[in-house]
Design a protein around this motif. Structure first.
Motif, mmCIF file in Angstrom:
data_model
loop_
_atom_site.group_PDB
_atom_site.id
_atom_site.type_symbol
_atom_site.label_atom_id
_atom_site.label_comp_id
_atom_site.label_asym_id
_atom_site.label_seq_id
_atom_site.Cartn_x
_atom_site.Cartn_y
_atom_site.Cartn_z
ATOM 1 N N LEU A 1 0.822 -1.212 0.000
ATOM 2 C CA LEU A 1 0.000 0.000 0.000
ATOM 3 C C LEU A 1 0.860 1.267 0.000
ATOM 4 N N LEU A 2 1.843 1.324 0.911
ATOM 5 C CA LEU A 2 2.631 2.548 1.054
ATOM 6 C C LEU A 2 3.665 2.704 -0.056
ATOM 7 N N LEU A 3 4.376 1.638 -0.360
ATOM 8 C CA LEU A 3 5.522 1.752 -1.262
ATOM 9 C C LEU A 3 5.173 1.386 -2.702
ATOM 10 N N SER A 4 4.579 0.201 -2.899
ATOM 11 C CA SER A 4 4.245 -0.201 -4.265
ATOM 12 C C SER A 4 3.185 0.724 -4.859
ATOM 13 N N CYS A 5 2.102 0.947 -4.108
ATOM 14 C CA CYS A 5 1.017 1.802 -4.611
ATOM 15 C C CYS A 5 1.320 3.280 -4.384
ATOM 16 N N GLY A 6 1.705 3.648 -3.163
ATOM 17 C CA GLY A 6 1.933 5.062 -2.842
ATOM 18 C C GLY A 6 3.128 5.645 -3.565
ATOM 19 N N ASN A 7 4.318 5.169 -3.229
ATOM 20 C CA ASN A 7 5.512 5.723 -3.860
ATOM 21 C C ASN A 7 5.592 5.362 -5.335
ATOM 22 N N GLY A 8 5.137 4.155 -5.686
ATOM 23 C CA GLY A 8 5.158 3.757 -7.086
ATOM 24 C C GLY A 8 4.306 4.661 -7.956
ATOM 25 N N ALA A 9 3.133 5.055 -7.460
ATOM 26 C CA ALA A 9 2.259 5.940 -8.228
ATOM 27 C C ALA A 9 2.871 7.331 -8.374
ATOM 28 N N VAL A 10 3.558 7.825 -7.334
ATOM 29 C CA VAL A 10 4.238 9.118 -7.433
ATOM 30 C C VAL A 10 5.311 9.068 -8.512
ATOM 31 N N THR A 11 6.082 7.978 -8.533
ATOM 32 C CA THR A 11 7.139 7.829 -9.534
ATOM 33 C C THR A 11 6.558 7.785 -10.944
ATOM 34 N N LEU A 12 5.445 7.065 -11.123
ATOM 35 C CA LEU A 12 4.782 7.019 -12.424
ATOM 36 C C LEU A 12 4.259 8.393 -12.829
ATOM 37 N N ALA A 13 3.720 9.132 -11.846
ATOM 38 C CA ALA A 13 3.191 10.460 -12.141
ATOM 39 C C ALA A 13 4.294 11.400 -12.607
ATOM 40 N N GLU A 14 5.440 11.360 -11.944
ATOM 41 C CA GLU A 14 6.547 12.226 -12.360
ATOM 42 C C GLU A 14 7.109 11.778 -13.708
ATOM 43 N N HIS A 15 7.048 10.494 -13.992
ATOM 44 C CA HIS A 15 7.477 10.004 -15.300
ATOM 45 C C HIS A 15 6.539 10.496 -16.399
ATOM 46 N N SER A 16 5.265 10.723 -16.037
ATOM 47 C CA SER A 16 4.294 11.194 -17.024
ATOM 48 C C SER A 16 4.391 12.692 -17.285
ATOM 49 N N GLY A 17 5.250 13.383 -16.533
ATOM 50 C CA GLY A 17 5.474 14.803 -16.794
ATOM 51 C C GLY A 17 5.086 15.744 -15.674
ATOM 52 N N VAL A 18 4.527 15.230 -14.577
ATOM 53 C CA VAL A 18 4.169 16.083 -13.448
ATOM 54 C C VAL A 18 5.457 16.580 -12.781
ATOM 55 N N THR A 19 5.539 17.877 -12.488
ATOM 56 C CA THR A 19 6.738 18.419 -11.868
ATOM 57 C C THR A 19 6.875 17.918 -10.433
ATOM 58 N N SER A 20 8.112 17.922 -9.930
ATOM 59 C CA SER A 20 8.370 17.405 -8.591
ATOM 60 C C SER A 20 7.650 18.211 -7.517
ATOM 61 N N GLY A 21 7.568 19.539 -7.692
ATOM 62 C CA GLY A 21 6.901 20.374 -6.702
ATOM 63 C C GLY A 21 5.417 20.091 -6.612
ATOM 64 N N VAL A 22 4.748 19.938 -7.759
ATOM 65 C CA VAL A 22 3.322 19.642 -7.765
ATOM 66 C C VAL A 22 3.076 18.246 -7.205
ATOM 67 N N ALA A 23 3.963 17.289 -7.498
ATOM 68 C CA ALA A 23 3.827 15.950 -6.934
ATOM 69 C C ALA A 23 3.892 15.995 -5.415
ATOM 70 N N ALA A 24 4.855 16.735 -4.868
ATOM 71 C CA ALA A 24 4.979 16.854 -3.418
ATOM 72 C C ALA A 24 3.757 17.527 -2.813
#
Length: 302
Positions: free
Chosen positions: A79-102
């Protein structure tokens, strides 16, 4: 001297790790996904960090988790790492800036209160006000050009925040290993699941990453997953929970600043206004905790 005892060096170092290191991981992820497939980056990161922590703890004589504890840690790790952190990494790979992700992940306290409600927790009026204000901030954030240009990124970030919050609340009701062994087990299971997802999605490396890619991986594993987490655990034992969880409204500011300085990211007026609203909401939610006594406090994170 009395003034020196109030702010010991370990406490200052722990807050620095929590604010600056965790805040900087969003930028380092943004750099890392330029050289690594996103799920592979997260999987390798957590397998390395989890293996190092597990080996060190076993060397120090910490008992290995039981089968029931492995299952519980596996659930939370997914839940925390595979889904939580994994989804953040995918989002930044899709073009979302690091500040907006945070900034989007700063909504975790809002989702945590909502999830806790289903386990019998009763929120104060101030906390409900914070939830409503935070939801308004989420709406404003999605009006910004950064997330409008990446609807999938927006969905992934909200999923990440909800998964992290749900896992954090559920963890209080599961037989996790004691202390840092819980984090080590969660990282190992979460990292393996990310690697399985990477393989199933067809991720592969065409060429080995350059030095920048390896440095990003090393920073995320060593500083982001090991040092910052242990700093968080240290703070939970020595300060009030509201102070320890204050990273939720400090990390976005750090991530935005680092993104602007080092990689030329920009943030629009919509995102800036959303930041003010979301951070205000998290502060509202944290205010009641400052009044609670420190004794008996139990928190969970990874």
């Amino acid at each position: 001297m009395p003034g020196q005892s109030r702010f010991p060096l370990p406490l200052i170092a722990a807050f620095f790790a929590l604010y600056v290191i965790w805040g900087s991981t969003y930028l380092v992820i943004r750099i890392g996904v330029e050289y690594w497939p996103p799920l592979m980056l997260g999987g390798i990161r957590f397998i390395i960090a989890g293996s190092l922590m597990y080996a060190f703890l076993r060397w120090r004589g910490v008992p290995a988790p039981t089968w029931a504890q492995w299952k519980a840690a596996g659930i939370i790790g997914v839940l925390l790492l595979s889904c939580g952190n994994g989804a953040v990494t995918l989002a930044e790979h899709s073009g979302v800036t690091s500040g907006v992700a945070a900034l989007a992940v700063a909504t975790v306290p809002l989702f945590t209160l909502l999830c806790g409600y289903f386990w019998g927790a009763r929120n104060t009026r101030l906390e409900w006000a914070g939830i409503v204000l935070g939801m308004i901030g989420i709406g404003m954030l999605n009006l910004g050009s950064n997330l409008q240009s990446s609807p999938m990124g927006a969905a992934l970030l909200l999923f990440a925040a909800a998964a992290w919050a749900f896992g954090s609340v559920w963890s209080k009701h599961l037989p996790l290993p004691q202390g840092a062994m819980a984090s080590a087990a969660e990282m190992l299971v979460g990292g393996v699941v990310l690697m399985i997802g990477s393989a199933l999605s067809g991720e592969h490396l065409d060429t080995l990453p350059p030095m920048e890619g390896w440095l990003a991986l090393a920073y995320l594993a060593g500083f982001g997953s090991i040092i910052a987490f242990n700093a968080y655990m240290y703070l939970l034992k020595h300060v009030r929970p509201a102070a320890a969880t204050s990273y939720a409204y400090v990390n976005p500011a750090v991530a935005v600043l680092l993104g602007i300085v080092f990689v030329g990211e920009t943030i629009g007026i919509e995102e800036a206004m959303a930041m003010l609203v979301i951070i205000s909401a998290v502060v509202l939610i944290g205010l009641p905790q400052w009044r609670k006594p420190k004794a008996g406090v139990q928190e969970e994170a990874a």
